[in-house]
Motif scaffolding. Structure first.
Motif, PDB file in Angstrom:
ATOM      1  N   ALA A 203       0.824  -1.205   0.000  1.00 54.31           N
ATOM      2  CA  ALA A 203       0.000   0.000   0.000  1.00 54.31           C
ATOM      3  C   ALA A 203       0.860   1.257   0.000  1.00 54.31           C
ATOM      4  O   ALA A 203       0.385   2.338  -0.337  1.00 54.31           O
ATOM      5  CB  ALA A 203      -0.933   0.001   1.210  1.00 54.31           C
ATOM      6  N   GLY A 204       2.130   1.112   0.398  1.00 53.48           N
ATOM      7  CA  GLY A 204       3.064   2.229   0.392  1.00 53.48           C
ATOM      8  C   GLY A 204       3.809   2.295  -0.929  1.00 53.48           C
ATOM      9  O   GLY A 204       3.372   1.736  -1.938  1.00 53.48           O
ATOM     10  N   PRO A 205       4.966   2.973  -0.945  1.00 51.12           N
ATOM     11  CA  PRO A 205       5.773   3.050  -2.167  1.00 51.12           C
ATOM     12  C   PRO A 205       6.115   1.657  -2.687  1.00 51.12           C
ATOM     13  O   PRO A 205       6.529   0.777  -1.929  1.00 51.12           O
ATOM     14  CB  PRO A 205       7.028   3.803  -1.710  1.00 51.12           C
ATOM     15  CG  PRO A 205       6.567   4.608  -0.529  1.00 51.12           C
ATOM     16  CD  PRO A 205       5.543   3.760   0.156  1.00 51.12           C
ATOM     17  N   LYS A 206       5.934   1.450  -3.976  1.00 52.82           N
ATOM     18  CA  LYS A 206       6.095   0.122  -4.565  1.00 52.82           C
ATOM     19  C   LYS A 206       7.572  -0.206  -4.795  1.00 52.82           C
ATOM     20  O   LYS A 206       8.351   0.646  -5.234  1.00 52.82           O
ATOM     21  CB  LYS A 206       5.358   0.033  -5.905  1.00 52.82           C
ATOM     22  CG  LYS A 206       3.870   0.331  -5.821  1.00 52.82           C
ATOM     23  CD  LYS A 206       3.115  -0.747  -5.068  1.00 52.82           C
ATOM     24  CE  LYS A 206       1.616  -0.570  -5.197  1.00 52.82           C
ATOM     25  NZ  LYS A 206       1.108   0.656  -4.575  1.00 52.82           N
ATOM     26  N   PRO A 207       7.960  -1.450  -4.520  1.00 54.12           N
ATOM     27  CA  PRO A 207       9.308  -1.891  -4.896  1.00 54.12           C
ATOM     28  C   PRO A 207       9.371  -2.150  -6.396  1.00 54.12           C
ATOM     29  O   PRO A 207       8.336  -2.312  -7.052  1.00 54.12           O
ATOM     30  CB  PRO A 207       9.475  -3.191  -4.119  1.00 54.12           C
ATOM     31  CG  PRO A 207       8.081  -3.746  -4.059  1.00 54.12           C
ATOM     32  CD  PRO A 207       7.180  -2.536  -3.910  1.00 54.12           C
ATOM     33  N   ARG A 208      10.578  -2.186  -6.935  1.00 51.20           N
ATOM     34  CA  ARG A 208      10.681  -2.539  -8.352  1.00 51.20           C
ATOM     35  C   ARG A 208      10.655  -4.045  -8.557  1.00 51.20           C
ATOM     36  O   ARG A 208      10.446  -4.534  -9.664  1.00 51.20           O
ATOM     37  CB  ARG A 208      11.934  -1.945  -8.980  1.00 51.20           C
ATOM     38  CG  ARG A 208      13.261  -2.489  -8.506  1.00 51.20           C
ATOM     39  CD  ARG A 208      14.370  -1.764  -9.275  1.00 51.20           C
ATOM     40  NE  ARG A 208      15.698  -2.256  -9.011  1.00 51.20           N
ATOM     41  CZ  ARG A 208      16.475  -1.863  -8.008  1.00 51.20           C
ATOM     42  NH1 ARG A 208      16.006  -0.957  -7.155  1.00 51.20           N
ATOM     43  NH2 ARG A 208      17.677  -2.353  -7.842  1.00 51.20           N
ATOM     44  N   LEU A 209      10.829  -4.798  -7.453  1.00 48.71           N
ATOM     45  CA  LEU A 209      10.755  -6.260  -7.483  1.00 48.71           C
ATOM     46  C   LEU A 209      10.513  -6.745  -6.074  1.00 48.71           C
ATOM     47  O   LEU A 209      11.066  -6.206  -5.115  1.00 48.71           O
ATOM     48  CB  LEU A 209      12.062  -6.861  -8.019  1.00 48.71           C
ATOM     49  CG  LEU A 209      12.215  -8.382  -7.925  1.00 48.71           C
ATOM     50  CD1 LEU A 209      11.258  -9.078  -8.890  1.00 48.71           C
ATOM     51  CD2 LEU A 209      13.649  -8.803  -8.220  1.00 48.71           C
ATOM     52  N   LEU A 210       9.679  -7.785  -5.944  1.00 53.01           N
ATOM     53  CA  LEU A 210       9.525  -8.473  -4.670  1.00 53.01           C
ATOM     54  C   LEU A 210       9.951  -9.915  -4.856  1.00 53.01           C
ATOM     55  O   LEU A 210       9.520 -10.580  -5.806  1.00 53.01           O
ATOM     56  CB  LEU A 210       8.079  -8.395  -4.174  1.00 53.01           C
ATOM     57  CG  LEU A 210       7.835  -8.878  -2.734  1.00 53.01           C
ATOM     58  CD1 LEU A 210       6.737  -8.060  -2.051  1.00 53.01           C
ATOM     59  CD2 LEU A 210       7.489 -10.365  -2.672  1.00 53.01           C
ATOM     60  N   VAL A 211      10.813 -10.390  -3.981  1.00 51.33           N
ATOM     61  CA  VAL A 211      11.257 -11.785  -3.990  1.00 51.33           C
ATOM     62  C   VAL A 211      10.655 -12.474  -2.778  1.00 51.33           C
ATOM     63  O   VAL A 211      10.860 -12.039  -1.638  1.00 51.33           O
ATOM     64  CB  VAL A 211      12.783 -11.898  -3.941  1.00 51.33           C
ATOM     65  CG1 VAL A 211      13.217 -13.371  -3.933  1.00 51.33           C
ATOM     66  CG2 VAL A 211      13.422 -11.158  -5.117  1.00 51.33           C
ATOM     67  N   CYS A 212       9.874 -13.514  -3.018  1.00 50.23           N
ATOM     68  CA  CYS A 212       9.268 -14.306  -1.945  1.00 50.23           C
ATOM     69  C   CYS A 212      10.114 -15.568  -1.780  1.00 50.23           C
ATOM     70  O   CYS A 212      10.161 -16.414  -2.681  1.00 50.23           O
ATOM     71  CB  CYS A 212       7.831 -14.652  -2.310  1.00 50.23           C
ATOM     72  SG  CYS A 212       6.979 -15.690  -1.104  1.00 50.23           S
ATOM     73  N   ALA A 213      10.801 -15.681  -0.641  1.00 52.16           N
ATOM     74  CA  ALA A 213      11.769 -16.762  -0.442  1.00 52.16           C
ATOM     75  C   ALA A 213      11.509 -17.466   0.888  1.00 52.16           C
ATOM     76  O   ALA A 213      10.742 -16.986   1.726  1.00 52.16           O
ATOM     77  CB  ALA A 213      13.192 -16.203  -0.476  1.00 52.16           C
ATOM     78  N   GLY A 214      12.163 -18.601   1.075  1.00 54.72           N
ATOM     79  CA  GLY A 214      12.047 -19.317   2.335  1.00 54.72           C
ATOM     80  C   GLY A 214      12.045 -20.819   2.136  1.00 54.72           C
ATOM     81  O   GLY A 214      12.461 -21.334   1.092  1.00 54.72           O
ATOM     82  N   PHE A 215      11.550 -21.530   3.147  1.00 53.91           N
ATOM     83  CA  PHE A 215      11.519 -22.988   3.123  1.00 53.91           C
ATOM     84  C   PHE A 215      10.244 -23.490   2.445  1.00 53.91           C
ATOM     85  O   PHE A 215       9.229 -22.787   2.387  1.00 53.91           O
ATOM     86  CB  PHE A 215      11.575 -23.560   4.538  1.00 53.91           C
ATOM     87  CG  PHE A 215      12.842 -23.252   5.287  1.00 53.91           C
ATOM     88  CD1 PHE A 215      14.070 -23.330   4.663  1.00 53.91           C
ATOM     89  CD2 PHE A 215      12.799 -22.893   6.624  1.00 53.91           C
ATOM     90  CE1 PHE A 215      15.239 -23.062   5.357  1.00 53.91           C
ATOM     91  CE2 PHE A 215      13.957 -22.619   7.333  1.00 53.91           C
ATOM     92  CZ  PHE A 215      15.182 -22.702   6.702  1.00 53.91           C
ATOM     93  N   ALA A 216      10.304 -24.725   1.972  1.00 55.41           N
ATOM     94  CA  ALA A 216       9.122 -25.406   1.423  1.00 55.41           C
ATOM     95  C   ALA A 216       9.291 -26.898   1.598  1.00 55.41           C
ATOM     96  O   ALA A 216      10.410 -27.414   1.683  1.00 55.41           O
ATOM     97  CB  ALA A 216       8.934 -25.063  -0.064  1.00 55.41           C
ATOM     98  N   GLY A 217       8.168 -27.582   1.622  1.00 55.82           N
ATOM     99  CA  GLY A 217       8.192 -29.037   1.632  1.00 55.82           C
ATOM    100  C   GLY A 217       8.308 -29.577   0.217  1.00 55.82           C
ATOM    101  O   GLY A 217       7.663 -29.067  -0.702  1.00 55.82           O
ATOM    102  N   GLY A 218       9.116 -30.581   0.028  1.00 56.31           N
ATOM    103  CA  GLY A 218       9.272 -31.186  -1.287  1.00 56.31           C
ATOM    104  C   GLY A 218       8.115 -32.118  -1.617  1.00 56.31           C
ATOM    105  O   GLY A 218       7.641 -32.883  -0.758  1.00 56.31           O
ATOM    106  N   LEU A 219       7.640 -32.054  -2.863  1.00 54.05           N
ATOM    107  CA  LEU A 219       6.630 -32.984  -3.367  1.00 54.05           C
ATOM    108  C   LEU A 219       7.201 -33.898  -4.444  1.00 54.05           C
ATOM    109  O   LEU A 219       6.851 -35.071  -4.511  1.00 54.05           O
ATOM    110  CB  LEU A 219       5.432 -32.207  -3.934  1.00 54.05           C
ATOM    111  CG  LEU A 219       4.674 -31.302  -2.959  1.00 54.05           C
ATOM    112  CD1 LEU A 219       3.529 -30.600  -3.690  1.00 54.05           C
ATOM    113  CD2 LEU A 219       4.143 -32.091  -1.763  1.00 54.05           C
TER     114      LEU A 219
END
Length: 224
Positions: A52-68
Protein backbone atom coordinates in the motif's frame (compact mmCIF):
# COMPACT_ATOMS: atom_id res chain seq x y z
CA UNK A 1 17.25 9.90 -6.96
CA UNK A 2 17.88 6.28 -5.99
CA UNK A 3 15.78 3.59 -7.69
CA UNK A 4 12.95 1.86 -5.80
CA UNK A 5 14.17 -0.95 -3.57
CA UNK A 6 13.91 -4.70 -4.03
CA UNK A 7 11.96 -6.39 -1.23
CA UNK A 8 13.22 -9.86 -0.25
CA UNK A 9 10.58 -11.48 1.92
CA UNK A 10 10.45 -14.51 4.20
CA UNK A 11 7.90 -15.91 6.61
CA UNK A 12 10.20 -15.96 9.65
CA UNK A 13 13.61 -14.55 10.65
CA UNK A 14 14.83 -18.15 11.01
CA UNK A 15 14.53 -18.49 7.22
CA UNK A 16 16.30 -15.22 6.43
CA UNK A 17 19.14 -15.53 8.96
CA UNK A 18 21.96 -16.31 6.52
CA UNK A 19 20.73 -13.82 3.95
CA UNK A 20 20.56 -11.02 6.52
CA UNK A 21 24.05 -11.87 7.76
CA UNK A 22 25.37 -11.73 4.19
CA UNK A 23 23.62 -8.38 3.64
CA UNK A 24 25.30 -7.02 6.78
CA UNK A 25 28.70 -8.15 5.51
CA UNK A 26 28.13 -6.89 1.97
CA UNK A 27 25.76 -3.92 2.31
CA UNK A 28 23.09 -3.74 -0.39
CA UNK A 29 21.41 -0.34 0.00
CA UNK A 30 18.59 -1.10 -2.45
CA UNK A 31 17.61 -4.45 -0.89
CA UNK A 32 15.12 -4.51 1.97
CA UNK A 33 14.29 -7.66 3.97
CA UNK A 34 10.74 -8.15 5.24
CA UNK A 35 9.01 -10.91 7.24
CA UNK A 36 5.35 -11.68 6.57
CA UNK A 37 4.68 -14.32 9.20
CA UNK A 38 3.43 -17.89 8.77
CA UNK A 39 0.35 -18.88 6.79
CA UNK A 40 -1.67 -17.37 3.96
CA UNK A 41 -3.84 -15.07 6.10
CA UNK A 42 -0.93 -13.36 7.83
CA UNK A 43 1.09 -13.19 4.60
CA UNK A 44 -1.82 -11.59 2.74
CA UNK A 45 -2.39 -9.05 5.50
CA UNK A 46 1.23 -8.00 5.72
CA UNK A 47 2.08 -7.98 2.03
CA UNK A 48 -0.99 -5.90 1.20
CA UNK A 49 -0.05 -3.44 3.94
CA UNK A 50 3.51 -3.27 2.61
CA UNK A 51 2.45 -2.74 -0.99
CA UNK A 52 0.00 0.00 0.00
CA UNK A 53 3.06 2.23 0.39
CA UNK A 54 5.77 3.05 -2.17
CA UNK A 55 6.09 0.12 -4.57
CA UNK A 56 9.31 -1.89 -4.90
CA UNK A 57 10.68 -2.54 -8.35
CA UNK A 58 10.76 -6.26 -7.48
CA UNK A 59 9.52 -8.47 -4.67
CA UNK A 60 11.26 -11.78 -3.99
CA UNK A 61 9.27 -14.31 -1.94
CA UNK A 62 11.77 -16.76 -0.44
CA UNK A 63 12.05 -19.32 2.33
CA UNK A 64 11.52 -22.99 3.12
CA UNK A 65 9.12 -25.41 1.42
CA UNK A 66 8.19 -29.04 1.63
CA UNK A 67 9.27 -31.19 -1.29
CA UNK A 68 6.63 -32.98 -3.37
CA UNK A 69 8.73 -34.15 -6.32
CA UNK A 70 10.68 -37.21 -5.11
CA UNK A 71 13.74 -36.12 -7.10
CA UNK A 72 14.25 -33.06 -4.91
CA UNK A 73 16.48 -33.31 -1.85
CA UNK A 74 16.91 -31.06 1.18
CA UNK A 75 18.55 -27.79 0.11
CA UNK A 76 17.46 -28.01 -3.53
CA UNK A 77 15.84 -24.86 -4.90
CA UNK A 78 12.59 -24.42 -6.79
CA UNK A 79 11.81 -21.28 -8.78
CA UNK A 80 8.03 -21.05 -9.13
CA UNK A 81 7.05 -20.82 -12.80
CA UNK A 82 3.37 -20.64 -11.86
CA UNK A 83 3.71 -17.70 -9.47
CA UNK A 84 6.70 -15.63 -10.61
CA UNK A 85 6.25 -12.83 -13.15
CA UNK A 86 7.08 -13.99 -16.71
CA UNK A 87 9.48 -11.12 -17.33
CA UNK A 88 11.39 -11.94 -14.13
CA UNK A 89 11.56 -15.62 -15.05
CA UNK A 90 13.02 -14.72 -18.45
CA UNK A 91 15.84 -12.85 -16.75
CA UNK A 92 16.44 -15.59 -14.18
CA UNK A 93 16.75 -18.17 -16.97
CA UNK A 94 19.77 -16.25 -18.24
CA UNK A 95 21.62 -16.59 -14.93
CA UNK A 96 24.63 -18.88 -15.11
CA UNK A 97 23.70 -22.01 -13.11
CA UNK A 98 25.13 -22.10 -9.61
CA UNK A 99 26.68 -25.14 -7.98
CA UNK A 100 23.58 -25.73 -5.86
CA UNK A 101 20.84 -27.47 -7.86
CA UNK A 102 17.78 -25.45 -8.76
CA UNK A 103 14.82 -26.20 -10.96
CA UNK A 104 11.87 -24.36 -12.45
CA UNK A 105 8.46 -25.79 -11.55
CA UNK A 106 5.18 -25.19 -9.77
CA UNK A 107 4.88 -24.31 -6.08
CA UNK A 108 1.57 -24.67 -4.25
CA UNK A 109 0.42 -23.07 -1.02
CA UNK A 110 -1.76 -24.67 1.61
CA UNK A 111 -3.22 -23.29 4.84
CA UNK A 112 -1.25 -25.85 6.88
CA UNK A 113 1.93 -27.83 6.22
CA UNK A 114 1.67 -31.08 4.30
CA UNK A 115 3.26 -33.25 6.95
CA UNK A 116 3.18 -36.93 5.99
CA UNK A 117 4.93 -38.79 3.20
CA UNK A 118 1.59 -40.18 2.03
CA UNK A 119 -0.01 -36.73 1.84
CA UNK A 120 2.97 -35.35 -0.06
CA UNK A 121 2.81 -38.21 -2.54
CA UNK A 122 -0.93 -37.75 -3.04
CA UNK A 123 -0.53 -34.02 -3.64
CA UNK A 124 2.27 -34.64 -6.14
CA UNK A 125 0.11 -37.18 -8.04
CA UNK A 126 -2.82 -34.77 -8.03
CA UNK A 127 -1.00 -31.59 -9.07
CA UNK A 128 2.50 -32.39 -10.34
CA UNK A 129 3.77 -29.48 -8.22
CA UNK A 130 7.39 -29.62 -7.12
CA UNK A 131 6.98 -28.07 -3.66
CA UNK A 132 4.42 -26.75 -1.17
CA UNK A 133 4.50 -23.85 1.27
CA UNK A 134 1.96 -21.71 3.11
CA UNK A 135 2.46 -18.15 1.84
CA UNK A 136 3.61 -17.84 -1.78
CA UNK A 137 0.17 -17.90 -3.44
CA UNK A 138 -1.08 -15.11 -1.14
CA UNK A 139 2.02 -13.02 -1.89
CA UNK A 140 1.63 -13.65 -5.63
CA UNK A 141 -2.01 -12.53 -5.57
CA UNK A 142 -1.08 -9.29 -3.81
CA UNK A 143 1.76 -8.59 -6.23
CA UNK A 144 -0.49 -9.16 -9.25
CA UNK A 145 -3.10 -6.78 -7.85
CA UNK A 146 -0.45 -4.12 -7.14
CA UNK A 147 1.40 -4.58 -10.43
CA UNK A 148 4.65 -5.49 -8.66
CA UNK A 149 7.04 -7.93 -10.42
CA UNK A 150 7.56 -11.08 -8.38
CA UNK A 151 10.09 -13.88 -8.07
CA UNK A 152 9.18 -16.88 -5.89
CA UNK A 153 12.02 -19.21 -4.89
CA UNK A 154 11.95 -21.82 -2.14
CA UNK A 155 14.54 -24.16 -0.69
CA UNK A 156 13.46 -27.66 0.29
CA UNK A 157 13.48 -28.18 4.05
CA UNK A 158 11.77 -31.58 4.11
CA UNK A 159 11.91 -33.76 0.98
CA UNK A 160 9.01 -35.83 -0.28
CA UNK A 161 10.22 -39.02 1.40
CA UNK A 162 10.54 -37.41 4.86
CA UNK A 163 7.61 -36.65 7.15
CA UNK A 164 7.77 -33.57 9.32
CA UNK A 165 9.07 -34.98 12.63
CA UNK A 166 6.85 -32.83 14.88
CA UNK A 167 3.24 -31.92 14.03
CA UNK A 168 2.91 -28.24 13.17
CA UNK A 169 0.26 -27.54 15.78
CA UNK A 170 2.47 -28.93 18.54
CA UNK A 171 5.37 -26.58 17.91
CA UNK A 172 3.84 -23.43 16.38
CA UNK A 173 0.98 -21.16 17.46
CA UNK A 174 -0.43 -19.95 14.14
CA UNK A 175 -2.82 -17.43 15.69
CA UNK A 176 -0.14 -15.99 17.94
CA UNK A 177 2.59 -16.31 15.28
CA UNK A 178 5.12 -17.77 17.70
CA UNK A 179 6.79 -21.12 18.44
CA UNK A 180 5.37 -23.37 21.13
CA UNK A 181 8.63 -24.43 22.83
CA UNK A 182 6.91 -26.30 25.69
CA UNK A 183 4.70 -28.10 23.17
CA UNK A 184 7.72 -29.09 21.09
CA UNK A 185 9.57 -30.44 24.12
CA UNK A 186 6.49 -32.27 25.39
CA UNK A 187 5.92 -33.90 22.00
CA UNK A 188 9.52 -35.11 21.77
CA UNK A 189 9.42 -36.35 25.37
CA UNK A 190 6.33 -38.43 24.64
CA UNK A 191 7.52 -39.53 21.16
CA UNK A 192 11.23 -40.29 21.68
CA UNK A 193 11.46 -42.08 18.34
CA UNK A 194 11.00 -38.67 16.71
CA UNK A 195 14.03 -37.09 18.39
CA UNK A 196 16.55 -38.33 15.82
CA UNK A 197 14.38 -37.35 12.80
CA UNK A 198 13.83 -33.94 14.39
CA UNK A 199 17.56 -33.43 14.91
CA UNK A 200 18.21 -34.50 11.31
CA UNK A 201 15.56 -32.05 10.09
CA UNK A 202 17.08 -29.17 12.08
CA UNK A 203 20.60 -29.98 10.83
CA UNK A 204 19.32 -29.83 7.26
CA UNK A 205 18.01 -26.29 7.64
CA UNK A 206 21.46 -24.68 7.76
CA UNK A 207 22.64 -25.94 4.34
CA UNK A 208 19.19 -25.16 2.92
CA UNK A 209 19.50 -21.55 4.12
CA UNK A 210 23.02 -21.33 2.70
CA UNK A 211 21.89 -22.61 -0.69
CA UNK A 212 19.05 -20.10 -0.76
CA UNK A 213 21.36 -17.23 0.20
CA UNK A 214 23.87 -18.11 -2.52
CA UNK A 215 21.14 -18.29 -5.13
CA UNK A 216 19.52 -15.03 -4.03
CA UNK A 217 22.78 -13.11 -4.22
CA UNK A 218 23.57 -14.39 -7.70
CA UNK A 219 20.08 -13.72 -9.03
CA UNK A 220 19.77 -10.30 -7.40
CA UNK A 221 23.03 -9.24 -9.04
CA UNK A 222 21.37 -9.77 -12.42
CA UNK A 223 18.05 -8.17 -11.43
CA UNK A 224 19.30 -5.01 -9.69
Amino acid sequence: MSPPPIFVTFALPEESRDFRKAIDQQPQPNIRVEHFGVGPAMAAKRVNSLLAGPKPRLLVCAGFAGGLDPKLRSGDLVVAENLSSPEVLDRVRMVVPVATPFVFGSILSRTLPVESVADKAALFRETGAFAVDMESEAVAAACRAAGVPLLVVRTISDPADAALPVPFGDWFDLEGQRPRIPGLLQYLATHPSHIFPFAKFVRGLAPARQALTKFLFQVLETLK
